[in-house]
Design a protein around this motif. Structure first.
Motif, PDB file in Angstrom:
ATOM      1  N   GLU A  19      22.717  61.651  15.635  1.00 53.63           N
ATOM      2  CA  GLU A  19      23.060  60.519  14.767  1.00 53.63           C
ATOM      3  C   GLU A  19      24.539  60.155  14.840  1.00 53.63           C
ATOM      4  OE1 GLU A  19      22.588  64.319  12.259  1.00 53.63           O
ATOM      5  OE2 GLU A  19      21.500  63.232  13.858  1.00 53.63           O
ATOM      6  N   ALA A  20      25.374  61.069  15.343  1.00 58.28           N
ATOM      7  CA  ALA A  20      26.815  60.791  15.416  1.00 58.28           C
ATOM      8  C   ALA A  20      27.139  59.783  16.500  1.00 58.28           C
ATOM      9  CB  ALA A  20      27.582  62.092  15.668  1.00 58.28           C
ATOM     10  N   TRP A  21      26.247  59.617  17.513  1.00 57.90           N
ATOM     11  CA  TRP A  21      26.553  58.721  18.636  1.00 57.90           C
ATOM     12  C   TRP A  21      26.681  57.272  18.197  1.00 57.90           C
ATOM     13  CZ3 TRP A  21      27.673  59.828  23.702  1.00 57.90           C
ATOM     14  CH2 TRP A  21      27.568  61.173  24.070  1.00 57.90           C
ATOM     15  N   SER A  22      25.930  56.878  17.194  1.00 57.69           N
ATOM     16  CA  SER A  22      25.995  55.475  16.746  1.00 57.69           C
ATOM     17  C   SER A  22      27.321  55.147  16.084  1.00 57.69           C
ATOM     18  CB  SER A  22      24.834  55.184  15.778  1.00 57.69           C
ATOM     19  OG  SER A  22      24.907  56.046  14.657  1.00 57.69           O
ATOM     20  N   HIS A  23      28.083  56.168  15.689  1.00 64.65           N
ATOM     21  CA  HIS A  23      29.386  55.954  15.052  1.00 64.65           C
ATOM     22  C   HIS A  23      30.545  56.023  16.055  1.00 64.65           C
ATOM     23  CE1 HIS A  23      27.304  56.215  11.238  1.00 64.65           C
ATOM     24  NE2 HIS A  23      26.848  57.430  11.539  1.00 64.65           N
ATOM     25  N   SER A  64      32.717  54.752  19.360  1.00 67.62           N
ATOM     26  CA  SER A  64      33.016  53.521  20.099  1.00 67.62           C
ATOM     27  C   SER A  64      32.530  53.676  21.535  1.00 67.62           C
ATOM     28  CB  SER A  64      34.522  53.256  20.093  1.00 67.62           C
ATOM     29  OG  SER A  64      35.205  54.269  20.815  1.00 67.62           O
TER      30      SER A  64
END
Length: 861
Positions: free
Chosen positions: A322-326, A328
């Protein structure tokens, strides 16, 4: 069908050059009866080892880095120092321009370096696949390989249709028929016209092909080059791809292709044999694949690669999905780029380098710690020149401890570029490294009366063998043969099975007493030959070769009363790889013949007189003799003992007196390394004799397994060290080599042979079913030239599993690239690298590792 434009861009004159360039990917493969070690990658050393490893994985799915289980096993054994593994990681991180914080990158790399597989649950997680579609389009820094798979191999990978296997099966069948000309009752029709023409005449009747394939092949051109060009054009291989496509086909069956390459180098009549092989193979591919053309385009692997990279960060980098969507786009690029570069190849490369550095550090500690040990100077009674072979090291060590004996190391052909012809034989064998060509022929001879009687007895044996073979191959007599030969063969089978040592000794004694080979002389004096090589040496050549040999072994003064020139060979029964256990420096032959030639030349009064005028003064009482170290039994066999002086006789009696204890000590050491034997060898001599005579023994000895280093220096450097039979030892004194010519010759000859041996063992360990020869138990000797697994495999190019593994789970040979250590001032090594471009390239590209010990004992890598 209409042939594309490729024929207009590539002419028939281009094909031989393209085939020659493509042949770099395989090594020539001679008959197994004359087994000579060759590096599988000898033509690829202008590329980095890592590049070749990645390319082979891409083109043939062959992995030449040690596997994970092998690396972990080495770590558990203590052969890899964790500190050096970490040092390798830090070295790589320091060389990178990281776009991530160092601690983040290091944490990820440390975890990945544990070599754990990514969990399948994570790779198949729905949320991971959903995430891939939401990410920004990122161009990954994938290294481009100059590879081109064969169409049949590509089709098999994409569709599952076993076209590549069918093609291999057809090609193997025709290769066996062609190469088996001297070992079958019925030879291949039209074989004398060459491989392609013989195949072209018969393939249209091959029942394994269908009607349309017969018709296509029937219309193929009569000449191999024309057929090859037509097939390449039909498969739409562009001119710029032809070399790479030929390489892919040569790598499909590197054994059979290697045999064709070797045959093409032997005689002008077969110089186009590799072209013919490729014409047959690619024409057959066209016939088999035509119904499936055009093949579907290869699908991009970007998505599956993204899945693995993100999963790697989730598993090793503590970066939740889920961290990948945050992140850049630039941050995503940085994370993925690091994961791309720190792939499995790089991780296993770091492990391999740590393994190699661990061995080097321990060898360094042993040698440097014992250099200062002083030894009381005692008069040397005997000097013995051994081959550099790693199996000589334990024997030399034990012999030196047994008395006032001095040993030297030199290549086992002793610098003699000869072809040998034994008494009564019409066959000559080149007895020198395969990269050299013989310049002289040396024959054994005997008195006319003795030779006539011996030849009559020998021909009787040959006739019996020939009759047996004819009866085996004839349809009618083969039915009678079991009745005639059954009792004798049954008796032999029972004796060899239940009493191998006694049976072998008895059969050998019977043969020896029947043949009664007479005393022989060597044709050492020059005689011009109308055909082939000149026989013997001129007086100038005799002096030259003796001077060269003495200089190479560093024996130019302080001669002892007795000097033994000691070749080496092996003895085993029912062993297709018997020649592989003989001398690598002699092209898979025993070094005893060369030893006898050199010892005889060294005893020549005329040679000694001229050498004396040149500064090499051999005392009158010094006598040279020749012996052979039988590595399976660790005993010396005397080959040439002339009349001895009083001092030489005393020395001879002295060394003969200690040899039984030396052999017993070395046999015990050798047996302790063999698997599952620690509890049963009460009598080492009896045990090694059983190993040599037992025809069911898959491992008569370890050979050169575990070889790891090549030391070029004085014996004083290593005399106090137990090198565990892992090191090639070549004598060298830099103070006697002002211009560096001796060092250059050692590197160009013996060191190259050692490197080829090293890499053949390496390949047989890491890729046993491609560069090795698999399980020895299931091998079939075929076509009179080599071995296969079953009856339809590639011709196997390396060592069997039993030569490198203790068991299916436990390795014996450590696949380390050869460490060359030179004892000399730094400027000697710098001069060598500057003048020897080939050696410098091997070092720079990672095929050889190099270290130096300067006169002050400082070690530099």
């Amino acid at each position: 069908m209409e042939i594309p434009d490729v024929l207009d861009l590539v002419s028939t004159s281009d094909i031989p050059n393209l085939v020659s360039l493509a042949s770099r990917v395989i090594a020539p493969l001679g008959p197994i009866s004359e087994f000579a070690a060759r590096s599988p990658w000898m033509g690829l050393e202008n590329q980095f080892f890592d590049e070749v490893a990645r390319w082979l994985k891409d083109i043939r799915d062959v992995d030449i880095y040690p596997g994970v289980s092998l690396l972990r096993d080495a770590m558990n054994r203590g052969e890899i120092d964790p500190k050096l593994l970490d040092k390798g990681l830090q070295r790589w991180l320091d060389s990178q321009s990281l776009q991530l914080p160092r601690d983040v990158a290091e944490r990820f790399c440390r975890a990945a370096l544990e070599l754990d597989d990514l969990p399948s649950v994570l790779l198949e997680a729905p949320e991971l696949k959903n995430l891939i579609g939401k990410l920004s389009v990122i161009d990954l820094p994938i290294k481009q390989q100059h590879s081109l798979q064969t169409l049949s191999f590509r089709m098999e990978q994409q569709t599952g249709v076993k076209l590549a296997r069918d093609l291999d099966r057809h090609v193997i069948k025709w290769c066996k028929l062609f190469l088996d000309g001297s070992h079958t009752a019925w030879s291949l029709p039209s074989r004398e016209e060459g491989f392609y023409r013989a195949w072209h005449r018969l393939v249209q009747y091959d029942p394994a092909l269908n009607y349309s394939q017969h018709q296509l092949l029937k219309k193929c051109p009569r000449e191999a080059i024309d057929a090859l060009m037509e097939a390449l054009a039909a498969l739409e291989i562009s001119p710029c791809q032809i070399q790479h496509y030929l390489e892919a086909h040569l790598l499909s069956l590197p054994g059979w292709a290697g045999m064709m390459l070797w045959r093409s180098q032997q005689t002008p009549e077969e110089e186009s044999l590799l072209i013919e092989y490729l014409a047959v193979r690619i024409t057959l591919e066209w016939a088999l694949i035509k119904p499936y053309l055009p093949l579907p385009e290869q699908q991009s692997e970007d998505q599956s690669l993204h899945v693995r990279l993100i999963a790697a960060w989730a598993h090793w980098g503590d970066l939740p999905l889920e961290a990948w969507s945050h992140l850049s786009a630039s941050q995503q690029q940085a994370y993925l780029t690091l994961a791309v570069y720190f792939d499995e190849f790089l991780r296993r490369r770091i492990w391999l380098e740590a393994w190699e550095e661990t061995y080097e550090e321990r060898l360094k500690a042993m040698i440097t710690s014992k250099q200062s040990i002083s030894h009381a100077e005692t008069p040397v009674l005997v000097q013995v020149a051994f081959c550099i072979d790693t199996r000589s090291e334990p024997f030399r060590r034990a012999l030196e401890k047994a008395g006032p004996f001095e040993t030297f190391g030199v290549a086992g052909f002793f610098g003699l570029p000869i072809e040998t012809c034994k008494l009564g034989s019409s066959h000559s064998h080149a007895s020198l490294p395969v990269m050299l060509k013989p310049q002289h022929k040396i024959k054994e001879s005997a008195s006319a009366f003795a030779f006539r009687q011996y030849e009559q007895r020998r021909q009787t044996v040959i006739s019996v063998k020939h009759t047996f073979q004819i009866m085996k191959q004839n349809v009618l007599t083969s039915l009678l043969l079991p009745e005639v030969s059954g009792p004798w063969l049954s008796l032999q089978m029972l004796a060899r099975s239940f009493f191998p040592r006694k049976a072998g000794r008895t059969f050998r004694k019977l043969r020896h007493e029947w043949l009664q080979k007479p005393s022989t002389e060597l044709s050492l004096d020059y005689m011009d030959s109308e055909v082939g090589l000149p026989i013997g040496f001129s007086e100038e050549e005799k002096v030259y070769y003796v001077r060269q040999a003495l200089n190479m072994m560093g024996l130019t003064k302080n001669f002892s009363p007795l000097v033994i020139i000691c070749g080496h060979g092996s003895h085993s029964t029912n062993n297709p790889y018997a020649a592989a256990l003989d001398c690598g420096a002699c092209g898979g032959a025993s070094g005893g013949f060369n030893a006898r030639v050199l010892a005889t030349l060294c005893n020549s009064p005329k040679v000694r007189e001229i050498l004396g005028n040149d500064g090499i003064s051999i005392p009158k009482d010094t006598v040279f003799v020749a012996a052979e170290h039988i590595t399976t039994l660790n005993e010396l066999r005397w080959l040439y003992v002339p009349e001895l002086s009083e001092a030489a006789q005393e020395a001879f009696d002295g060394i003969r007196g200690v040899l039984p204890k030396v052999s017993e000590h070395v046999n015990a050491e050798q047996l302790s390394r063999l698997p599952s034997l620690g509890f049963r060898f009460k009598h080492p001599k009896i045990e090694v004799q059983r190993f040599a005579e037992d025809w069911s023994e898959v491992r008569p000895e370890w050979g050169l397994a575990r070889n790891a280093a090549f030391i070029i220096g004085t014996r004083q450097l290593t005399k106090a060290c137990d090198l565990d039979g892992r090191v090639f030892l070549h004598s060298y004194d830099w103070q006697k080599d002002d211009n560096g010519s001796l060092l250059s010759n050692i590197i160009a000859g013996p060191a190259t042979v050692a490197q080829w041996i090293n890499l053949q063992y390496y390949g047989s360990t890491v890729a046993p079913y491609y560069y090795g020869s698999g399980n020895k138990v299931t091998q079939t000797v075929t076509a009179g030239v080599g071995v296969m697994q079953g009856n339809a495999s590639d011709l196997l190019v390396g060592f069997p599993w039993q030569s490198v593994m203790k068991s299916d789970e436990e390795f014996y040979h450590a696949p380390l690239r050869l460490l060359v250590i030179i004892e000399a001032p730094e400027h000697y090594v710098e001069r060598l690298l500057a003048h020897d471009a080939a050696f410098c390239q091997k070092v720079q590209n990672g095929w050889i590792r190099l270290a130096m010990i300067d006169p002050k004992g400082r070690w530099e890598s």
